[in-house]
Write a protein that holds these residues in place. Structure first.
Motif, short mmCIF file in Angstrom:
data_model
loop_
_atom_site.label_atom_id
_atom_site.label_comp_id
_atom_site.label_asym_id
_atom_site.label_seq_id
_atom_site.Cartn_x
_atom_site.Cartn_y
_atom_site.Cartn_z
N HIS A 14 0.84 -1.18 0.00
CA HIS A 14 0.00 0.00 0.00
C HIS A 14 0.89 1.25 0.00
O HIS A 14 2.07 1.18 0.31
N CYS A 16 1.11 3.46 2.07
CA CYS A 16 1.67 3.73 3.40
C CYS A 16 2.85 2.80 3.70
O CYS A 16 3.33 2.78 4.82
N CYS A 34 -5.90 -2.59 4.61
CA CYS A 34 -4.50 -2.38 5.00
C CYS A 34 -4.43 -2.45 6.53
O CYS A 34 -5.17 -1.76 7.22
N CYS A 37 -3.03 1.28 8.05
CA CYS A 37 -3.80 2.53 8.04
C CYS A 37 -5.31 2.29 7.90
O CYS A 37 -6.08 3.25 7.98
#
Ligand SMILES: [Zn+2]
Length: 57
Positions: A14, A16, A34, A37
């Motif tokens: 992802h 992040c 995810c 997050c």
């Protein structure tokens, strides 16, 4: 195989930087979240299988 509640690694992490997703919906479409997050992505089963790298534990 994979099932609801499994943690999986995808071919691309992802945005992040986390590459750990939980399967939160299984059907004609699959939703993964995810684990860092909480972002949710919906994929067709075919796309999911194409993008799946491996199942974690
Ligand atoms: Zn994330």
């Amino acid at each position: 195989m994979y099932d609801l509640g499994d943690s999986v690694e995808m071919k691309k992490p992802h945005a992040c930087q986390t590459n750990r997703w939980e399967i939160i919906r299984m059907g004609a479409d699959i939703k993964i979240k995810c684990e860092h997050c909480g972002h949710i992505v919906m994929l067709t089963r075919r796309d999911f299988e194409k993008k799946l790298k491996k199942k974690l534990s």
